[in-house]
Design an enzyme around this catalytic site. Structure first.
Site, mmCIF file in Angstrom:
data_model
loop_
_atom_site.group_PDB
_atom_site.id
_atom_site.type_symbol
_atom_site.label_atom_id
_atom_site.label_comp_id
_atom_site.label_asym_id
_atom_site.label_seq_id
_atom_site.Cartn_x
_atom_site.Cartn_y
_atom_site.Cartn_z
ATOM 1 N N SER A 35 0.800 -1.227 0.000
ATOM 2 C CA SER A 35 0.000 0.000 0.000
ATOM 3 C C SER A 35 0.825 1.265 0.000
ATOM 4 O O SER A 35 0.318 2.341 -0.344
ATOM 5 C CB SER A 35 -0.938 0.017 1.219
ATOM 6 O OG SER A 35 -0.192 -0.042 2.427
ATOM 7 N N ASP A 301 -2.624 8.685 7.296
ATOM 8 C CA ASP A 301 -3.580 7.836 8.002
ATOM 9 C C ASP A 301 -2.802 6.977 8.996
ATOM 10 O O ASP A 301 -1.606 7.201 9.186
ATOM 11 C CB ASP A 301 -4.413 7.019 7.001
ATOM 12 C CG ASP A 301 -3.632 5.927 6.275
ATOM 13 O OD1 ASP A 301 -2.448 5.702 6.607
ATOM 14 O OD2 ASP A 301 -4.202 5.282 5.378
ATOM 15 N N HIS A 304 0.195 5.252 6.727
ATOM 16 C CA HIS A 304 0.861 5.728 5.515
ATOM 17 C C HIS A 304 1.315 7.174 5.619
ATOM 18 O O HIS A 304 0.626 8.003 6.204
ATOM 19 C CB HIS A 304 -0.082 5.561 4.309
ATOM 20 C CG HIS A 304 -0.578 4.166 4.149
ATOM 21 N ND1 HIS A 304 -1.803 3.761 4.641
ATOM 22 C CD2 HIS A 304 0.000 3.068 3.608
ATOM 23 C CE1 HIS A 304 -1.969 2.470 4.371
ATOM 24 N NE2 HIS A 304 -0.886 2.031 3.754
#
Length: 336
Positions: A35, A301, A304
């Site tokens: 991610s 977040d 990340h």
């Protein structure tokens, strides 16, 4: 806000693998991993590992969610931007056809790790060997446009970024108490196992023609807001995950050698977007707390980096000294 904050970068190590003998600048850019570098592939999959709802993408040029786990651009975007390259498209995007294939492609998928059983809770994600199979498929598609010989040259002269490892700890070994992997291995035995499997991945990537490969190390996993929310009372980092990262990175360097970091943010402990302690519970949603100044936060977040943090990471990738880059920075690689 926290006093005397420290910036914790996800990328303590940027490593170079393979043959740098070609003197051509990288013309295509290929991205593999999780991610941290996924730019939208999971939007095309039935999975919970998606970043397709606001406020993700709030600072992206379109101000809309794109599938990137960021408020704006992510690391591959900024590498492309800095080098004046057209940004890569997700490999699953229907827009990736014809001449656009020459730009390269992003095969990354949020939730994956080195191991196939990492991220099983996300169900339908593109595991790393599937990503490599898609890379082989990409080459077949490109050869239909420009021929096999030119395709081989595009791949050989390209730049490849691969980011793996963190999920093998946070979404596998430490996912739940008494996880299967933690019962099979002590941490001291698990890390070499992951490294040995990673070596196989990189060997396969080399077989597929990649020669300029940036391999990222993992940062202090215990310091991300998601882990602080679960394990910290006073802002201290989760000791076990810190130990995992401390074991993983040196062994990654050693493995790559066998084949061939201070920034000023307001806080590095609280996520800009989230809920609960440190904004570290769950994912960023339209109902989450949202900070007013996203450039003041290391984390967008609970997991990340923010776009500003990503930019500073890429600055180190491009021009960092040997203290942070091994064996050389990207600007040097592209000049060879």
């Amino acid at each position: 806000m926290m006093k005397n904050p420290r910036f914790f970068t996800f990328f303590l190590l940027i490593l170079v693998l393979g043959d740098l003998s070609s003197n051509a600048e990288a013309k295509a850019f290929f991205v593999f991993g999780d991610s941290l570098v996924d730019n939208g592939n999971n939007n095309y999959l039935v999975t919970t590992a998606r970043a397709d709802a606001p406020p993700y993408g709030i600072d992206y040029p379109s101000h809309r969610p794109t599938g990137r786990f960021s408020n704006g651009l992510n690391i591959p975007d900024i590498i492309s931007e800095t080098n004046g390259w057209e940004p890569t498209l997700p490999y699953l995007s229907p827009e990736l056809t014809g001449q656009k294939l020459l730009v390269g492609a992003n095969f990354a998928s949020a939730g994956v790790g080195v191991l196939n059983d990492t991220g099983i809770q996300f169900v339908n994600i593109i595991r790393i060997y599937q990503q490599l199979n898609l890379f082989k498929q990409y080459q077949q598609r490109l050869s239909e446009v420009i021929g096999r010989e030119e395709t081989d040259k595009v791949v050989k002269d390209s730049l490849v970024l691969i980011t793996l490892g963190g999920n093998d700890f946070v979404n596998n070994y430490y996912l739940v108490p008494f996880s299967i992997r933690s019962q099979q291995y002590s941490l001291e035995d698990y890390v070499p196992f992951v490294i040995s499997e990673y070596k196989k991945v990189l060997h396969r990537l080399y077989q597929l023609g990649a020669r300029r490969v940036l391999v990222t190390g993992t940062g202090p996993l215990g310091c991300v807001p998601a882990e602080l929310a679960q394990h910290s009372r006073n802002g201290e980092c989760a000791a076990e995950l810190m130990r995992a990262a401390a074991l993983f990175n040196p062994q990654l360097v050693q493995m790559l050698d066998q084949l061939n970091r201070k920034f000023g943010f307001v806080t590095s402990k609280i996520a800009c977007c989230g809920q609960g302690p440190y904004n570290g519970v769950g994912l960023c949603t339209p109902l989450s707390n949202l900070c007013p100044n996203r450039d003041a936060y290391v984390f967008w977040d609970p997991f990340h980096p923010s776009e500003r943090a990503n930019r500073l990471i890429v600055q180190q990738i491009l021009t960092g000294s040997n203290t942070y880059m091994h064996p050389m920075n990207l600007s040097t690689i592209l000049a060879i």
